[in-house]
Design a protein around this motif. Structure first.
Motif, mmCIF file in Angstrom:
data_model
loop_
_atom_site.group_PDB
_atom_site.id
_atom_site.type_symbol
_atom_site.label_atom_id
_atom_site.label_comp_id
_atom_site.label_asym_id
_atom_site.label_seq_id
_atom_site.Cartn_x
_atom_site.Cartn_y
_atom_site.Cartn_z
ATOM 1 N N ILE A 22 -10.717 -5.877 -3.325
ATOM 2 C CA ILE A 22 -9.435 -5.565 -3.969
ATOM 3 C C ILE A 22 -9.305 -6.198 -5.346
ATOM 4 N N GLY A 23 -10.423 -6.481 -5.996
ATOM 5 C CA GLY A 23 -10.417 -7.265 -7.222
ATOM 6 C C GLY A 23 -10.027 -6.560 -8.497
ATOM 7 N N ASP A 24 -9.370 -5.428 -8.406
ATOM 8 C CA ASP A 24 -8.845 -4.813 -9.619
ATOM 9 C C ASP A 24 -7.374 -4.505 -9.372
ATOM 10 N N ALA A 25 -6.643 -4.336 -10.450
ATOM 11 C CA ALA A 25 -5.191 -4.145 -10.327
ATOM 12 C C ALA A 25 -4.838 -2.885 -9.553
ATOM 13 N N TRP A 26 -5.568 -1.797 -9.761
ATOM 14 C CA TRP A 26 -5.207 -0.541 -9.111
ATOM 15 C C TRP A 26 -5.262 -0.628 -7.599
ATOM 16 N N THR A 27 -6.254 -1.308 -7.059
ATOM 17 C CA THR A 27 -6.397 -1.363 -5.603
ATOM 18 C C THR A 27 -5.206 -2.063 -4.962
ATOM 19 N N SER A 28 -4.792 -3.176 -5.510
ATOM 20 C CA SER A 28 -3.626 -3.871 -4.960
ATOM 21 C C SER A 28 -2.363 -3.035 -5.106
ATOM 22 N N PHE A 41 -2.110 11.687 -1.856
ATOM 23 C CA PHE A 41 -2.748 11.481 -3.155
ATOM 24 C C PHE A 41 -1.755 11.649 -4.298
ATOM 25 N N ASP A 42 -1.035 12.769 -4.287
ATOM 26 C CA ASP A 42 -0.096 13.044 -5.382
ATOM 27 C C ASP A 42 1.020 12.005 -5.463
ATOM 28 N N GLU A 43 1.432 11.450 -4.316
ATOM 29 C CA GLU A 43 2.457 10.393 -4.329
ATOM 30 C C GLU A 43 1.919 9.146 -5.029
ATOM 31 N N PHE A 44 0.706 8.734 -4.656
ATOM 32 C CA PHE A 44 0.110 7.563 -5.302
ATOM 33 C C PHE A 44 -0.030 7.814 -6.805
ATOM 34 N N ARG A 52 -6.592 10.436 -11.987
ATOM 35 C CA ARG A 52 -6.998 11.021 -10.706
ATOM 36 C C ARG A 52 -8.379 10.526 -10.270
ATOM 37 N N ASN A 53 -9.317 10.433 -11.198
ATOM 38 C CA ASN A 53 -10.660 9.976 -10.822
ATOM 39 C C ASN A 53 -10.651 8.510 -10.384
ATOM 40 N N THR A 54 -9.827 7.706 -11.022
ATOM 41 C CA THR A 54 -9.712 6.297 -10.634
ATOM 42 C C THR A 54 -9.072 6.186 -9.255
ATOM 43 N N LEU A 55 -8.025 6.967 -9.005
ATOM 44 C CA LEU A 55 -7.374 6.955 -7.696
ATOM 45 C C LEU A 55 -8.331 7.420 -6.612
ATOM 46 N N THR A 56 -9.081 8.467 -6.883
ATOM 47 C CA THR A 56 -10.069 8.950 -5.915
ATOM 48 C C THR A 56 -11.060 7.852 -5.568
ATOM 49 N N ASP A 57 -11.553 7.157 -6.588
ATOM 50 C CA ASP A 57 -12.518 6.077 -6.377
ATOM 51 C C ASP A 57 -11.921 4.938 -5.553
ATOM 52 N N ARG A 58 -10.707 4.506 -5.882
ATOM 53 C CA ARG A 58 -10.085 3.384 -5.173
ATOM 54 C C ARG A 58 -9.734 3.753 -3.730
ATOM 55 N N LEU A 59 -9.229 4.974 -3.516
ATOM 56 C CA LEU A 59 -8.922 5.401 -2.140
ATOM 57 C C LEU A 59 -10.201 5.478 -1.310
ATOM 58 N N ARG A 60 -11.254 5.995 -1.891
ATOM 59 C CA ARG A 60 -12.536 6.058 -1.178
ATOM 60 C C ARG A 60 -12.993 4.653 -0.781
#
Length: 168
Positions: A22-28, A41-44, A52-60
């Motif tokens: 969880i070491g980046d701001a987006w994940t937390s 996805f759209d809510e996040f 979108r690509n960053t969210l996809t990566d963090r959710l994965r």
């Protein structure tokens, strides 16, 4: 292109291993939004304004690490929601502690931006880190660290490790 981030997954330290996940701001912030009730996805994406690509990566990554699970909620076209697992829900005290620190040191004169409300007692509250044995608050000045049973045997005799864990 920036260099690859080092992995802390094998370090003999739970802080390092947690930061590895969880070491980046987006994940937390994604986890925070999940605690607030976001699951799609759209809510996040809308709540955070994250690419979108960053969210996809963090959710994965959160799914791969077992903090969230991906569930199909619509088959045509296929759409998924992301739900906290037990491991993910167990991260709540970490976010509550971050909130407490931010409330104390970063809130402006207008007050804290979000209040935690403890439903069990119907009171607004803040996180406290307490000793699991005596219930007293744990503070840096009265807490020391010791090698645990999982500390790697190969590192135990190194002089720098011995100094770190020396009794004062």
């Amino acid at each position: 292109m920036s260099p690859a981030r080092p992995s802390f997954a094998d370090w003999p330290c739970s802080v390092a291993r947690t930061v590895d996940i969880i070491g980046d701001a987006w994940t937390s912030l994604i986890l925070r939004e999940a605690f607030y009730g976001s699951c799609r996805f759209d809510e996040f994406q809308q709540q955070l304004g994250i690419a979108r690509n960053t969210l996809t990566d963090r959710l994965r990554r959160l799914v791969d690490e077992g903090l969230m699970e991906r569930r199909l909620y619509e088959s045509e076209p296929p759409r998924h929601e992301y739900r906290l697992t037990e491991k993910g829900r167990d991260f709540f005290p970490v976010l509550a502690a971050l909130t407490r620190w931010g409330d104390r040191w970063l809130a402006g004169a207008e007050g804290v931006p979000v209040t935690l409300h403890h439903e069990a007692c119907d009171q607004d509250a803040h996180a406290e880190v307490v000793c699991s044995s005596c219930g007293e608050p744990m503070r840096s000045e009265d807490t020391s660290v010791r090698m645990g049973p999982g500390y790697p045997e190969r590192l135990r005799t190194r002089p720098d490790v011995q100094r770190r864990f020396a009794q004062s």
